[in-house]
Scaffold this motif. Structure first.
Motif, PDB file in Angstrom:
ATOM      1  N   LEU A 190       0.813  -1.155   0.093  1.00 34.21           N
ATOM      2  CA  LEU A 190       0.135   0.030  -0.190  1.00 34.21           C
ATOM      3  C   LEU A 190       0.931   1.192  -0.028  1.00 34.21           C
ATOM      4  CD1 LEU A 190      -2.652   1.459   0.164  1.00 34.21           C
ATOM      5  CD2 LEU A 190      -2.647   1.107   2.658  1.00 34.21           C
ATOM      6  N   VAL A 191       1.760   1.294   0.855  1.00 37.19           N
ATOM      7  CA  VAL A 191       2.684   2.233   0.924  1.00 37.19           C
ATOM      8  C   VAL A 191       3.467   2.822  -0.418  1.00 37.19           C
ATOM      9  CG1 VAL A 191       4.892   3.416   1.747  1.00 37.19           C
ATOM     10  CG2 VAL A 191       3.286   2.202   3.295  1.00 37.19           C
ATOM     11  N   LEU A 192       3.899   1.624  -1.206  1.00 34.56           N
ATOM     12  CA  LEU A 192       4.467   1.800  -2.445  1.00 34.56           C
ATOM     13  C   LEU A 192       3.378   2.293  -3.428  1.00 34.56           C
ATOM     14  CD1 LEU A 192       6.662  -1.337  -2.552  1.00 34.56           C
ATOM     15  CD2 LEU A 192       7.563   1.005  -2.359  1.00 34.56           C
ATOM     16  N   SER A 193       2.198   1.823  -3.264  1.00 34.31           N
ATOM     17  CA  SER A 193       1.178   2.173  -4.179  1.00 34.31           C
ATOM     18  C   SER A 193       0.638   3.648  -4.276  1.00 34.31           C
ATOM     19  CB  SER A 193      -0.109   1.246  -4.167  1.00 34.31           C
ATOM     20  OG  SER A 193      -0.016  -0.257  -4.246  1.00 34.31           O
ATOM     21  N   LEU A 194       1.019   4.155  -2.879  1.00 32.61           N
ATOM     22  CA  LEU A 194       0.425   5.707  -2.861  1.00 32.61           C
ATOM     23  C   LEU A 194       1.514   6.546  -3.586  1.00 32.61           C
ATOM     24  CD1 LEU A 194      -0.539   5.575   1.011  1.00 32.61           C
ATOM     25  CD2 LEU A 194      -2.071   5.740  -1.229  1.00 32.61           C
ATOM     26  N   LEU A 195       2.692   5.866  -3.924  1.00 33.28           N
ATOM     27  CA  LEU A 195       3.643   6.919  -4.730  1.00 33.28           C
ATOM     28  C   LEU A 195       3.553   6.599  -6.129  1.00 33.28           C
ATOM     29  CD1 LEU A 195       6.759   5.816  -2.405  1.00 33.28           C
ATOM     30  CD2 LEU A 195       5.132   7.900  -2.230  1.00 33.28           C
ATOM     31  N   ILE A 196       2.656   5.628  -6.834  1.00 31.69           N
ATOM     32  CA  ILE A 196       2.521   5.743  -7.812  1.00 31.69           C
ATOM     33  C   ILE A 196       1.719   6.634  -8.490  1.00 31.69           C
ATOM     34  CG2 ILE A 196       1.388   4.438  -9.905  1.00 31.69           C
ATOM     35  CD1 ILE A 196       1.589   1.801  -7.863  1.00 31.69           C
ATOM     36  N   PRO A 197       2.222   7.415  -9.835  1.00 37.11           N
ATOM     37  CA  PRO A 197       1.458   8.727 -10.356  1.00 37.11           C
ATOM     38  C   PRO A 197       0.287   8.095 -11.122  1.00 37.11           C
ATOM     39  CG  PRO A 197       3.537   8.141 -11.681  1.00 37.11           C
ATOM     40  CD  PRO A 197       3.453   7.165 -10.283  1.00 37.11           C
ATOM     41  N   PRO A 198      -0.390   9.058 -11.490  1.00 34.08           N
ATOM     42  CA  PRO A 198      -1.888   8.770 -12.445  1.00 34.08           C
ATOM     43  C   PRO A 198      -1.440   7.566 -13.427  1.00 34.08           C
ATOM     44  CG  PRO A 198      -1.883  10.999 -11.841  1.00 34.08           C
ATOM     45  CD  PRO A 198      -0.526  10.441 -11.411  1.00 34.08           C
ATOM     46  N   LEU A 199      -2.300   6.741 -13.698  1.00 39.61           N
ATOM     47  CA  LEU A 199      -2.106   5.654 -14.583  1.00 39.61           C
ATOM     48  C   LEU A 199      -2.669   5.953 -15.984  1.00 39.61           C
ATOM     49  CD1 LEU A 199      -3.672   2.507 -12.463  1.00 39.61           C
ATOM     50  CD2 LEU A 199      -1.032   3.490 -12.694  1.00 39.61           C
ATOM     51  N   HIS A 200      -1.823   5.369 -17.119  1.00 38.91           N
ATOM     52  CA  HIS A 200      -2.376   5.591 -18.358  1.00 38.91           C
ATOM     53  C   HIS A 200      -3.518   4.651 -18.822  1.00 38.91           C
ATOM     54  CE1 HIS A 200      -1.967   5.603 -23.022  1.00 38.91           C
ATOM     55  NE2 HIS A 200      -1.847   4.238 -22.644  1.00 38.91           N
ATOM     56  N   ASP A 201      -4.269   5.244 -19.321  1.00 40.31           N
ATOM     57  CA  ASP A 201      -5.623   4.357 -19.885  1.00 40.31           C
ATOM     58  C   ASP A 201      -5.258   3.610 -21.206  1.00 40.31           C
ATOM     59  OD1 ASP A 201      -8.122   3.325 -20.724  1.00 40.31           O
ATOM     60  OD2 ASP A 201      -9.182   4.721 -19.373  1.00 40.31           O
ATOM     61  N   PRO A 202      -5.423   2.221 -21.552  1.00 41.93           N
ATOM     62  CA  PRO A 202      -5.271   1.806 -22.773  1.00 41.93           C
ATOM     63  C   PRO A 202      -5.970   2.302 -23.725  1.00 41.93           C
ATOM     64  CG  PRO A 202      -6.115   0.108 -21.193  1.00 41.93           C
ATOM     65  CD  PRO A 202      -5.640   1.398 -20.494  1.00 41.93           C
ATOM     66  N   SER A 203      -7.296   2.920 -23.286  1.00 33.44           N
ATOM     67  CA  SER A 203      -8.361   3.134 -24.415  1.00 33.44           C
ATOM     68  C   SER A 203      -7.649   4.533 -25.109  1.00 33.44           C
ATOM     69  CB  SER A 203      -9.680   3.696 -23.768  1.00 33.44           C
ATOM     70  OG  SER A 203      -9.353   4.620 -22.736  1.00 33.44           O
ATOM     71  N   ASP A 204      -6.735   5.087 -24.596  1.00 35.59           N
ATOM     72  CA  ASP A 204      -6.034   6.354 -25.134  1.00 35.59           C
ATOM     73  C   ASP A 204      -4.743   5.907 -26.111  1.00 35.59           C
ATOM     74  OD1 ASP A 204      -7.582   8.179 -23.579  1.00 35.59           O
ATOM     75  OD2 ASP A 204      -6.119   7.987 -22.024  1.00 35.59           O
ATOM     76  N   ASP A 205      -4.514   4.568 -26.491  1.00 37.40           N
ATOM     77  CA  ASP A 205      -3.794   4.184 -27.436  1.00 37.40           C
ATOM     78  C   ASP A 205      -4.008   4.774 -28.658  1.00 37.40           C
ATOM     79  OD1 ASP A 205      -2.211   2.861 -25.248  1.00 37.40           O
ATOM     80  OD2 ASP A 205      -3.073   0.900 -25.805  1.00 37.40           O
ATOM     81  N   ASP A 206      -3.004   5.001 -29.301  1.00 37.99           N
ATOM     82  CA  ASP A 206      -2.986   5.505 -30.487  1.00 37.99           C
ATOM     83  C   ASP A 206      -3.606   4.259 -31.491  1.00 37.99           C
ATOM     84  OD1 ASP A 206      -0.502   7.919 -30.405  1.00 37.99           O
ATOM     85  OD2 ASP A 206      -2.551   8.021 -30.090  1.00 37.99           O
ATOM     86  N   VAL A 207      -2.943   2.955 -31.346  1.00 39.25           N
ATOM     87  CA  VAL A 207      -3.236   1.873 -32.243  1.00 39.25           C
ATOM     88  C   VAL A 207      -4.376   1.151 -31.408  1.00 39.25           C
ATOM     89  CG1 VAL A 207      -2.169   0.171 -33.353  1.00 39.25           C
ATOM     90  CG2 VAL A 207      -0.960   2.310 -33.115  1.00 39.25           C
ATOM     91  N   PRO A 208      -5.420   0.448 -32.049  1.00 40.18           N
ATOM     92  CA  PRO A 208      -6.324  -0.198 -31.520  1.00 40.18           C
ATOM     93  C   PRO A 208      -5.596  -1.520 -31.322  1.00 40.18           C
ATOM     94  CG  PRO A 208      -6.925   0.177 -33.664  1.00 40.18           C
ATOM     95  CD  PRO A 208      -5.660   1.231 -33.437  1.00 40.18           C
ATOM     96  N   ALA A 209      -6.228  -2.595 -30.551  1.00 39.63           N
ATOM     97  CA  ALA A 209      -5.713  -3.749 -30.386  1.00 39.63           C
ATOM     98  C   ALA A 209      -6.550  -4.992 -31.160  1.00 39.63           C
ATOM     99  CB  ALA A 209      -5.433  -3.957 -28.837  1.00 39.63           C
ATOM    100  N   ASP A 210      -7.431  -4.801 -31.845  1.00 42.85           N
ATOM    101  CA  ASP A 210      -8.261  -5.956 -32.409  1.00 42.85           C
ATOM    102  C   ASP A 210      -7.219  -6.686 -33.560  1.00 42.85           C
ATOM    103  OD1 ASP A 210      -9.925  -7.727 -33.302  1.00 42.85           O
ATOM    104  OD2 ASP A 210     -11.331  -6.383 -34.489  1.00 42.85           O
ATOM    105  N   VAL A 211      -6.550  -7.654 -33.400  1.00 43.52           N
ATOM    106  CA  VAL A 211      -5.555  -8.228 -34.286  1.00 43.52           C
ATOM    107  C   VAL A 211      -6.212  -9.394 -34.795  1.00 43.52           C
ATOM    108  CG1 VAL A 211      -3.395  -9.174 -34.109  1.00 43.52           C
ATOM    109  CG2 VAL A 211      -3.781  -7.541 -32.791  1.00 43.52           C
ATOM    110  N   GLN A 212      -6.081  -9.638 -36.142  1.00 43.29           N
ATOM    111  CA  GLN A 212      -6.762 -10.529 -36.992  1.00 43.29           C
ATOM    112  C   GLN A 212      -5.580 -11.483 -37.103  1.00 43.29           C
ATOM    113  OE1 GLN A 212      -9.722 -10.647 -37.276  1.00 43.29           O
ATOM    114  NE2 GLN A 212     -10.188  -8.774 -36.409  1.00 43.29           N
ATOM    115  N   PRO A 213      -5.633 -12.819 -37.236  1.00 39.83           N
ATOM    116  CA  PRO A 213      -4.760 -13.823 -37.751  1.00 39.83           C
ATOM    117  C   PRO A 213      -4.145 -13.653 -38.948  1.00 39.83           C
ATOM    118  CG  PRO A 213      -6.937 -15.004 -37.836  1.00 39.83           C
ATOM    119  CD  PRO A 213      -7.145 -13.421 -36.939  1.00 39.83           C
ATOM    120  N   ALA A 214      -3.092 -13.992 -39.079  1.00 36.68           N
ATOM    121  CA  ALA A 214      -2.547 -13.863 -40.601  1.00 36.68           C
ATOM    122  C   ALA A 214      -3.234 -14.742 -41.684  1.00 36.68           C
ATOM    123  CB  ALA A 214      -1.026 -14.345 -40.704  1.00 36.68           C
TER     124      ALA A 214
END
Length: 493
Positions: free
Chosen positions: A469-493
């Protein structure tokens, strides 16, 4: 124009309005990744129940190696698995791991000697680092808005495994002995391989074009394995024994040497620059400590439940394994239900705040277990409180890692979290047994533990949780993966 992945054979689909919705394909994909991931937890419970049968069948005093062999191989291979997933695609590596896992368990089930059993378990250990790839695959394969929710559901499903596995283990071992448990693991791992082959598309190669850093991988894996081995054997050897100190020293030297090797390697097996970033280091350490408590404390509580109750000699509850499984249904359901609920809301709220709240509840819960554990009612109430927090932890830890690393770094983050859980788990377990031994009675060569020792192992869990908990209180705001520039819907080759 559709952006291209770092692999020439994998294209990334364009973002659509359905990126945040669950579809039948995504549900099946989650099942295909969750089954083999949580099979590792089930395998631990089944293996623990099979250990006594193995010892009796082969008349060996070295049965500790039945479980330790798998752990050591898994620890040694984890750095290579992380890199191989980025180099060749996670699906290919996961198929190889599950195939080897099924083969190893089958060999152990058929073995006519103890050494062949260990050989089979060593091969099965190749499947051990699966979690280093599965959570990273979620980041690659799911739409960004569903990454945290899917990761949380996959993590919290360990509560369902803990609910069913004790009954399954008892049924298999009672009817077919240790071989029944091993045959089940072989068949279940083969099913995992089939699910991956049929339902999981290939992932981007995040390290396409680079090479394996064999020296770095061997030194890192060997160093971690030496430390885990020393900690695992320290209780029986003695912490001041030359063997314990020698293995610890060798592991420490190897880990220090790894830092120098990686600095000069053109293709490091682990990107130390990523791990030096404060948010990453804090999230991985806090996540490793908290999940260690969530996974380790229930196993240690089994000692309390199954050891006999002998006034002045042993403060165990004297339950049968079946009675313990029935009573534990309550807190395992709480853990599973809490995890599912938290997974649903991770995409809408700050995952860091939910995580910290879970740590507070888990610390409070295990502190209360330390005070109140003398009968079914006390243990159910206090353990349910602890497992409300544990449900948050197992669902929130993947979201914590997702929030501090980029998509290309997800494999490294998930893999390092798995390595830390193995390392911290060995240390916490060894510490718990040392605490128990300090307040024990030896009768006819068998150590029985008094109540003060049991109380302190739960308070140890609370203290480790507070450190997270002490370590966690020092973590800065988290990045949201929904803000990724590239989507993650990967299709098989």
């Amino acid at each position: 124009m559709t952006p291209m992945s770092s692999s020439p054979s994998v294209d990334l689909a364009a973002r659509t309005r359905t990126d945040g919705r669950w579809t039948p394909r995504l549900v099946l994909l989650l099942i295909a990744l969750a089954w083999p991931t949580q099979l590792l937890a089930a395998g631990g419970i089944l293996g623990a129940n099979a250990t006594a049968g193995v010892a009796q069948a082969f008349h060996t005093t070295q049965v500790v190696w039945f479980g330790l062999t798998l752990t050591l191989v898994s620890t040694l291979l984890t750095p290579f698995v992380i890199k191989a997933g980025d180099l060749y695609g996670k699906r290919r590596v996961m198929l190889a791991m599950t195939a080897l896992g099924a083969l190893g368990e089958m060999l152990a089930a058929l073995a006519g000697s103890f050494w062949l059993v260990l050989a089979g378990r060593a091969i099965a250990g190749c499947y051990g680092p699966f979690g280093a790839l599965s959570f990273a695959a979620v980041r690659d394969l799911f739409p960004p808005r569903l990454v945290k929710q899917a990761s949380g559901i996959m993590g919290s499903s360990v509560g369902l495994v803990a609910l069913v596995s004790p009954f399954l283990a008892g049924w298999l071992v009672d009817n077919w002995g240790y071989r029944g448990a091993l045959w089940f693991l072989a068949a279940a791992t083969a099913v995992a391989c089939a699910l991956i082959a049929l339902l999981v598309p290939e992932t981007p190669r995040h390290a396409f074009g680079s090479r394996f850093d064999w020296p770095g991988g061997l030194v890192l894996g060997g160093g971690l394995t030496a430390v885990v081995y020393a900690v695992g054997q320290g209780q029986s050897w003695g912490w001041a024994d030359l063997r314990t100190l020698g293995w610890l020293g060798a592991g420490a030297v190897a880990l220090i040497a790894f830092l120098f090797i990686e600095r000069s390697s053109p293709n490091p097996i682990l990107d130390l620059e990523v791990l030096r970033r404060r948010p990453v280091a804090l999230a991985l350490t806090a996540g490793g400590l908290a999940q260690t408590v969530a996974f380790t404390m229930p196993g240690l509580a089994i000692l309390l439940a199954l050891y006999p109750h002998i006034p002045g000699v042993s403060a165990g509850l004297g339950w049968t394994a079946h009675h313990n499984a029935v009573v534990s249904v309550s807190w395992n359901l709480v853990m599973f239900g809490t995890g599912l609920l938290v997974s649903r809301y991770l995409r809408h709220f700050d995952a860091r705040r939910i995580w910290c709240a879970g740590l507070v509840v888990m610390a409070l819960g295990y502190a209360l277990v330390g005070f109140y554990h003398s009968n079914e009612i006390e243990l159910i109430v206090t353990s349910c409180i602890a497992n409300v927090g544990a449900g948050v932890v197992v669902a929130g830890a993947p979201a914590l890692v997702v929030g501090v690393v980029s998509r290309d770094e997800q494999g490294l983050g998930s893999g390092m979290l798995n390595m830390l859980i193995s390392l911290f788990g060995a240390i916490v377990t060894a510490g718990a047994y040392a605490v128990l031994a300090a307040d024990s009675t030896v009768l006819d060569g068998t150590a029985f533990y008094l109540d003060t020792g049991y109380s302190w192992i739960f308070w140890l869990g609370a203290l480790v949780t507070l450190a997270a908990l002490v370590l966690s209180l020092l973590i800065p705001p988290l990045h949201d993966p929904s803000d990724d520039d590239v989507p993650a819907d990967v299709q098989p080759a």
